[in-house]
Design a protein around this motif. Structure first.
Motif, short mmCIF file in Angstrom:
data_model
loop_
_atom_site.label_atom_id
_atom_site.label_comp_id
_atom_site.label_asym_id
_atom_site.label_seq_id
_atom_site.Cartn_x
_atom_site.Cartn_y
_atom_site.Cartn_z
N LEU A 130 65.07 4.93 15.26
CA LEU A 130 64.85 3.89 14.65
C LEU A 130 63.67 3.05 13.97
N LEU A 131 62.61 2.99 14.93
CA LEU A 131 61.12 2.81 14.53
C LEU A 131 61.03 3.82 13.33
N ALA A 132 61.44 5.19 13.16
CA ALA A 132 60.80 6.07 12.28
C ALA A 132 61.21 5.42 11.47
N ASN A 156 61.18 13.03 11.90
CA ASN A 156 61.40 11.81 12.56
C ASN A 156 59.76 11.86 13.83
N VAL A 157 58.86 10.69 13.67
CA VAL A 157 57.96 11.14 14.59
C VAL A 157 57.71 9.49 15.12
N ALA A 158 58.05 9.18 16.71
CA ALA A 158 57.79 7.59 17.08
C ALA A 158 57.62 7.74 18.39
N VAL A 159 56.87 6.87 18.34
CA VAL A 159 56.03 6.14 19.98
C VAL A 159 56.47 4.82 20.37
N LYS A 203 47.59 4.58 21.46
CA LYS A 203 47.04 5.51 22.70
C LYS A 203 46.63 7.17 22.62
N GLY A 204 46.71 7.73 21.49
CA GLY A 204 46.65 8.91 21.40
C GLY A 204 48.26 9.68 21.45
N ILE A 205 49.45 8.74 21.59
CA ILE A 205 50.55 9.93 21.52
C ILE A 205 50.58 10.34 20.81
N GLY A 206 51.03 9.64 19.50
CA GLY A 206 51.29 10.03 18.50
C GLY A 206 50.23 11.55 17.30
N LYS A 207 49.13 11.03 18.42
CA LYS A 207 48.56 12.04 18.11
C LYS A 207 48.71 13.70 18.51
N LEU A 217 46.84 9.45 9.91
CA LEU A 217 47.88 10.27 11.32
C LEU A 217 47.96 11.94 10.87
N TYR A 218 48.79 12.09 10.07
CA TYR A 218 49.02 13.55 9.48
C TYR A 218 47.42 14.14 8.71
N GLN A 219 47.47 13.31 7.22
CA GLN A 219 45.70 14.18 7.00
C GLN A 219 44.96 14.33 8.19
N1 COA Z 1 43.17 4.78 8.88
C1 COA Z 1 42.67 4.90 9.50
N2 COA Z 1 43.40 5.87 10.75
C2 COA Z 1 44.73 5.43 11.04
C3 COA Z 1 44.85 3.70 10.72
C4 COA Z 1 44.44 3.65 9.82
N3 COA Z 1 44.73 2.34 8.83
N4 COA Z 1 45.94 3.61 11.60
C5 COA Z 1 46.33 4.90 12.12
N5 COA Z 1 45.51 6.22 12.09
C6 COA Z 1 44.40 6.71 13.03
C7 COA Z 1 44.13 6.39 14.38
O1 COA Z 1 43.34 5.96 14.20
C8 COA Z 1 44.77 7.79 15.39
O2 COA Z 1 43.51 8.44 15.26
P1 COA Z 1 42.24 8.20 15.66
O3 COA Z 1 42.45 8.42 17.02
O4 COA Z 1 41.48 9.95 15.06
O5 COA Z 1 41.14 7.35 15.07
C9 COA Z 1 45.87 7.96 14.64
O6 COA Z 1 45.79 7.61 13.24
C10 COA Z 1 47.11 7.47 15.62
O7 COA Z 1 46.74 7.33 16.71
P2 COA Z 1 47.96 7.55 17.40
O8 COA Z 1 47.38 6.59 18.98
O9 COA Z 1 47.97 8.52 18.46
O10 COA Z 1 49.16 6.80 17.30
P3 COA Z 1 50.58 6.40 17.96
O11 COA Z 1 50.38 6.45 19.26
O12 COA Z 1 50.57 4.78 17.75
O13 COA Z 1 51.89 7.26 16.52
C11 COA Z 1 53.25 6.78 15.15
C12 COA Z 1 51.30 6.66 15.57
C13 COA Z 1 53.23 6.51 13.80
C14 COA Z 1 53.61 7.93 15.34
C15 COA Z 1 53.49 4.95 15.71
O14 COA Z 1 52.55 4.23 15.78
C16 COA Z 1 55.08 4.81 15.63
O15 COA Z 1 55.65 5.26 16.68
N6 COA Z 1 55.27 3.85 14.42
C17 COA Z 1 56.66 3.75 14.14
C18 COA Z 1 57.29 4.99 13.92
C19 COA Z 1 56.37 5.57 13.01
O16 COA Z 1 56.64 4.36 11.69
N7 COA Z 1 56.88 6.42 12.71
C20 COA Z 1 56.09 7.58 11.24
C21 COA Z 1 57.26 7.70 10.44
S1 COA Z 1 56.90 8.36 8.61
#
Ligand code: COA
Length: 150
Positions: A18-20, A63-66, A73-77, A109-111
């Protein structure tokens, strides 16, 4: 921390999902049809992603969420790169993901992982979600669809 597929009999981490995506009914629908993968650390689920086959040879990360305390901390990556690896292993040729126009970090992140913007589903969040969503001071109105060839 390790990432594994959630077995069908296991409970899905709804709070994380639900966070995502604030729509519980959407989440329940795609979780039932797709495969859920979890990141676990010390027997706690700290991350999740869901893969859903959508078209021939195409799968979507729906869906992807941390967990908030583990974000940044790099888990999303790791989750996104694991989804790409799993999709390749299963022979998919394209992987899609969608995010809101206001999700600046997610778009970054996705790009960084090779996803390219392919289309915009204009007013998607206005049409499909009853509550207004705001992030980074921006109203989330449009779905940005991204895709990567595998
Ligand atoms: N500009 C540039 N890069 C950005 C950025 C910004 N504003 N915000 C994030 N990033 C980059 C980070 O720098 C990092 O890349 P880098 O290490 O090369 O710099 C990358 O995006 C994400 O880092 P990471 O630590 O792996 O992300 P995370 O563990 O926080 O997970 C989400 C990312 C989105 C999954 C997490 O924040 C989350 O769960 N958010 C809530 C749910 C959500 O929105 N899900 C996606 C729905 S589409």
């Amino acid at each position: 921390m390790y990432i594994r597929k959630l077995e069908k009999h296991e409970k899905v981490p709804m709070e994380l999902l639900l966070l995502a995506d604030p729509s519980k009914s959407f989440v329940e629908d795609y979780v039932a049809k797709g495969d859920c993968f979890i990141a676990e650390s010390e027997e706690q689920i700290i991350g999740v992603y869901v893969l859903l086959p959508t078209r021939p040879k195409t799968v979507e990360i729906v869906n992807v969420a941390v967990a908030e305390e583990h974000q940044g901390k790099g888990i999303g990556k790791l989750l996104v790169s694991d989804a790409v690896r799993v999709a390749k292993t299963h022979g998919y040729k394209t992987i899609d993901i969608g995010t809101g126009n206001s999700s600046i970090g997610q778009l970054a992140l996705y790009q960084k992982y090779g996803f390219r913007i392919v289309s915009v589903d204009y007013n998607y969040f206005v049409k499909h979600y009853s509550e207004e969503i705001y992030e980074n001071g921006i109203q989330c109105t449009d779905m940005i669809r991204l895709s990567r060839e595998l």
